[in-house]
Design a protein around this motif. Structure first.
Motif, PDB file in Angstrom:
ATOM      1  N   HIS C  17      25.424  66.637  47.388  1.00  0.00           N
ATOM      2  CA  HIS C  17      24.375  67.677  47.349  1.00  0.00           C
ATOM      3  C   HIS C  17      24.853  68.971  47.999  1.00  0.00           C
ATOM      4  CE1 HIS C  17      21.214  65.509  45.423  1.00  0.00           C
ATOM      5  NE2 HIS C  17      21.065  64.596  46.367  1.00  0.00           N
ATOM      6  N   VAL C  18      25.641  68.870  49.023  1.00  0.00           N
ATOM      7  CA  VAL C  18      26.198  70.059  49.678  1.00  0.00           C
ATOM      8  C   VAL C  18      26.934  70.915  48.667  1.00  0.00           C
ATOM      9  CG1 VAL C  18      28.113  70.788  51.170  1.00  0.00           C
ATOM     10  CG2 VAL C  18      26.339  69.250  52.063  1.00  0.00           C
ATOM     11  N   LYS C  19      27.810  70.264  47.913  1.00  0.00           N
ATOM     12  CA  LYS C  19      28.607  70.973  46.926  1.00  0.00           C
ATOM     13  C   LYS C  19      27.708  71.575  45.848  1.00  0.00           C
ATOM     14  CE  LYS C  19      32.778  70.366  44.220  1.00  0.00           C
ATOM     15  NZ  LYS C  19      33.696  69.416  43.599  1.00  0.00           N
ATOM     16  N   ARG C  20      26.717  70.790  45.445  1.00  0.00           N
ATOM     17  CA  ARG C  20      25.780  71.230  44.406  1.00  0.00           C
ATOM     18  C   ARG C  20      25.030  72.491  44.841  1.00  0.00           C
ATOM     19  NH1 ARG C  20      24.002  66.576  43.695  1.00  0.00           N
ATOM     20  NH2 ARG C  20      25.304  66.267  41.862  1.00  0.00           N
ATOM     21  N   VAL C  21      24.424  72.409  46.019  1.00  0.00           N
ATOM     22  CA  VAL C  21      23.630  73.534  46.522  1.00  0.00           C
ATOM     23  C   VAL C  21      24.507  74.772  46.725  1.00  0.00           C
ATOM     24  CG1 VAL C  21      22.392  74.380  48.555  1.00  0.00           C
ATOM     25  CG2 VAL C  21      21.813  72.145  47.573  1.00  0.00           C
ATOM     26  N   ALA C  22      25.692  74.541  47.242  1.00  0.00           N
ATOM     27  CA  ALA C  22      26.555  75.677  47.580  1.00  0.00           C
ATOM     28  C   ALA C  22      27.188  76.325  46.372  1.00  0.00           C
ATOM     29  CB  ALA C  22      27.646  75.225  48.557  1.00  0.00           C
TER      30      ALA C  22
END
Lengths: 338, 338, 338, 338
Positions: C17-22
């Protein structure tokens, strides 16, 4: 050497076998036919140069007939002809189900055992289908490890008004009852039949459709089977064997695909004679070869009995709120069938 | 009635036909065999109860042989046997190619025309493949409108050292040369053969592999065909017919699929006898039925000639920098072949 | 307008999710992260220009954080963070399961209802998968008539030693518990969990694998679900909805197929982040859009509660010899969730 | 950091990009729009909170616009806007084709080289399609050995009356002209365009449909491409790369399959925005990321030039009876594009 074959019963399956024997099987000759509908018998006799017999007993007794195929409807008429063929010592191929009761199957088994030689082959054609054969080889060779689960569907496009709730088991699921334990090489422990509340609008008051069956084998393989005989889409047979190292799926045969109007599609067979054409041909060829060699190898009377005992348990479950019912075979398998 | 068949040539295809005739074809009996390798002939004769003949001419002449199959290698040996069969008035099935030259084919056509009756069937088995048959029906019925283009591939897993550049046309592409114009119901106008600069490392110095062929029909349908005989993946036959209203694709048959190790896969046949098993069986059954009815309907000597004239044009193009070469048939098709 | 998002928990799903959001969500900015493993938090903070928070409560309380994602393990830690976010009135996205008990879910529902506005979205990403969406549209539009049966499988390549028998329901089947009744637009009536005798050798003593689950809806649609978490083949999600006029099947996505070594194969995803990449992206985009518009529409706390009640019934069945257990929701669905 | 993007041209592709930039791309903000149709510009500006500009030049010049997208029709209008963006030193994304002449492309390349920094990205979105990417990885890694042949089709459901014979190359085949040499990592040597005599009845007098294109690369890989823009079946893009050890095929994405009325079918996308939705999203995300990092990596002006030179050769072949035409690039690739 040519085998002179007589066929009793010329309905949907009987007429299909007539054509098969007369035109596609090596070493076979359609020698005789009979049916309650005389004109039907005359038609096929004329077309393929066979003789018409008054009735099944006459046909079986005739010295011009080497081996007999019993394809009569209703299925309870199978029994007398098969027993008579055993009595006179002639090879007899009987369409499934062998009879409609376990007691009737047992009578045939007993007669054959008493005769002391295998004479009966039951028409469980799926054992000859290249797809099932490929799956059985994979299971026997442990190609994908041990089988754990089987998911199966047996779907028909539609059935007529005479087809009722009981037939979903005895006419339809009986194929899986036979072929799945044959695939796995073991007997069933128990079974259930569940009638889901929601049914298709294409069924009628005497037929609960679809139905859900489960079977568990002695070793613990769990099977679920959807029987749906008004699916409106075709004859859709699926079998997915989940093994420890892989999953092997039966695939419906098709020979072309078509791209048209935003869709890429393949064909689903309309009925069993289309879907299992190759299986029926291989089945009959194997039977003819076996008879000519005086040693048949296909599904036995015992297999017919096992299938019927299984169906009885499933019917009992259906009538008892999907309760799990043990599947108990008679004392022991006669040596004749080993 | 049973047809006593004699087979000349017992190599890869010959032995396949031996088994077919002896065990899978209705109305057929393997009566005689011969091969330069005597032990091979003895082996099959013993296995199936057939007689061994010293040579092909003796077999053809024998009163015990009703009809003849010529499956000899090298292919130039076909001609003498086919001509002799015509001379003695016996039906003869000849594996493709009929002979290796258009002149040789013409000689056979002339002999047959002179005899005044069709006696020869050429082994273009694809015309019996259920997939091609389904495509032909769609084309004949204009199901998807007019055909415009055909994309085809003819791929083999591998070939041996004796297979050279010329064989990509005369051994391999000849199948498409026959089946594609049959599908379309019209003759070719011209063809090209292009040798791409980049070849597979799995080929050898005498074989340019792959090769690209195009054919254009009289009405203007454009065909491209990849011939790749060291594909390392299997016997991969594809045929996609692009019509005005849809695209119909030949699909390689498979009976199961397997999920394993992050992949869902289906099987690709290893060779032609596996891929076209059903087609070969139907082809032979149709031939036997035709001979027994004294009226054969399969691919003719004329079809053999057309295929060879097409191959000659493609070879000429290949040797002339992929120049477009007209495909010109002899004067006119004899009435015998209409 | 850009939404400053803080993520609590940076494990397998959290880091995804970190990668997705960023990097993939429009209108989103990764503003804060925290994890018990400080170095992990430092790493992602540095990589994407976010701030590290000491703990989840601090992150939620921070004025620099507009909205919160709770992706902590073990799952029982979800509850406190979600409740705190509701308390401070911030939107919170919580990975499934919402908590590990129905009581915990109820507490969240009650808190949210008391707050008077939807703040919580539960991470049932399958509702955003284009395949499930296509199926739901077909069901809603009665494209193929009424749905009658669903066959589903939820298979994982493998699980680690911490995954035990209970998790097959609470970690794995929970996805189907949510998505299937959403597809059908109705609640469940009852469920069963059956532990087949035969298990895979790839499991361990604490994990019964595979397991068979059934669910029946209020209207009578019957569902069977195979949960098999050591299938050795990949992340293999199937869902087949049998309707009166046709059958619609979820298909695993692939973008190429390969012919190689006698096989034609397509790829099976390795895990859920690969299989449902698009669904996760669409889910998060919808959440961000919803938060920015101050009106979220995704799976609710109530949905989280329904899933947990369903799982509880399935667990009870599993512990009671596969007995059919009614699935009973709390009194009534609060108006907030209509 | 958020990139303020201005879009010039709001037709079929432009409006698709508007939605993409405004709602699906991380780090992007739709800041400005303009179109000759003012109401269109007003509509999108209002919907997404962007500003309307009088004309493309104003938009490019505006200090509120960080980067520009040129999606105007007719395509010859691209050139002025791209050149102006270079002049003012702003990043510009230009839909394909870059311009309609090789000379125009060369002018842009020269301007960019003079500027000394890459500012232009051309909209060859297929390079971002997961299928093509998977194929490229397989080729780059020699997973299946050396590529030998490529078979491709580029098919559209239908085109309107303004689409003429030349557009089959310049509008349609240009995609393959770009993506196939990119896949192979090498330049073309020559090409041909063949107009088959037989055309679809769904075309009109100004459009020869279908057309057959071939391309050969420097190393000798042979490519054939069917361009068929009235196929009546959908947007059907295929690409099969025949390698020494295997064949890798692009597969059209689908998410469900349906069994209905004797057919099992999957969906074919209706048009390019549906088929390549993921590719377009990834393309734009990569461009935005590149611009924000001040270093773009997508298809260059040089790629736009190469595509146009290739199209010119194909057009020349088409007008010269399918003669093989060498594909000759300008002197050498500027260092900027290495």
């Amino acid at each position: 050497m040519v085998l002179n074959i007589g066929i009793i019963g010329l309905g949907f399956m009987g007429s299909d076998h007539v054509k098969r024997v007369a035109t596609r099987i090596n070493g076979a000759k359609l020698a005789g036919v009979c049916d309650l509908k005389k004109d039907l018998a005359e038609k096929y006799a004329k077309k393929y140069g066979a003789k018409v017999y008054e009735n099944g007993i006459d046909l079986i007794d005739s010295p011009d007939i080497d081996a007999v195929m019993v394809v009569t409807r209703p299925h309870e008429t199978h029994e007398q002809f098969v027993l008579h063929a055993i009595e006179v010592g002639k090879y007899v191929f009987c369409e499934k189900p062998l009879t409609l009761t376990a007691a009737g199957c047992k009578k045939i088994v007993d007669a054959e055992v008493k005769h002391g030689k295998r004479l009966v082959q039951v028409g469980f054609m799926r054992r000859y289908d290249p797809g099932y054969v490929e799956i059985k080889e994979a299971i026997d060779n442990h190609t994908y490890g041990e089988p754990l689960l089987i998911h199966a569907t047996h779907r028909n496009a539609t059935v007529d008004e005479t087809y009722d709730t009981s037939m979903s088991i005895i006419e339809t699921a009986i194929h899986e009852a036979d072929v799945l334990h044959w695939l796995l090489g073991e007997d069933y422990e128990s079974g259930t039949t569940f009638l889901p509340k929601k049914q298709t609008k294409f069924t009628h008051s005497k037929l609960h459709d679809p139905q859900i069956i489960t079977l568990d084998t002695k070793s613990g393989v769990h099977i679920d089977l959807e029987v749906f005989v008004n699916d409106q889409i075709g004859y859709d047979i699926n079998c997915s064997v989940v093994c420890e190292n892989g999953i092997i799926n039966l695939r419906s045969p098709f020979v072309t695909s078509v791209k048209k109007g935003l869709h890429d599609s393949t064909y689903i067979p309309a009925d069993c004679t289309e879907r299992f054409k190759t299986a029926y041909d291989l089945e009959l060829q194997a039977w003819v070869n076996g008879v000519l060699a005086d040693k048949i190898t296909g599904p036995t009377s015992w297999d017919g009995l096992v299938a019927m005992v299984t169906c009885d348990a499933l019917a009992k479950s259906r009538d008892n709120d999907a309760k799990r019912i043990p599947i108990v075979l008679p004392d022991s398998k006669p040596a004749l069938y080993e």
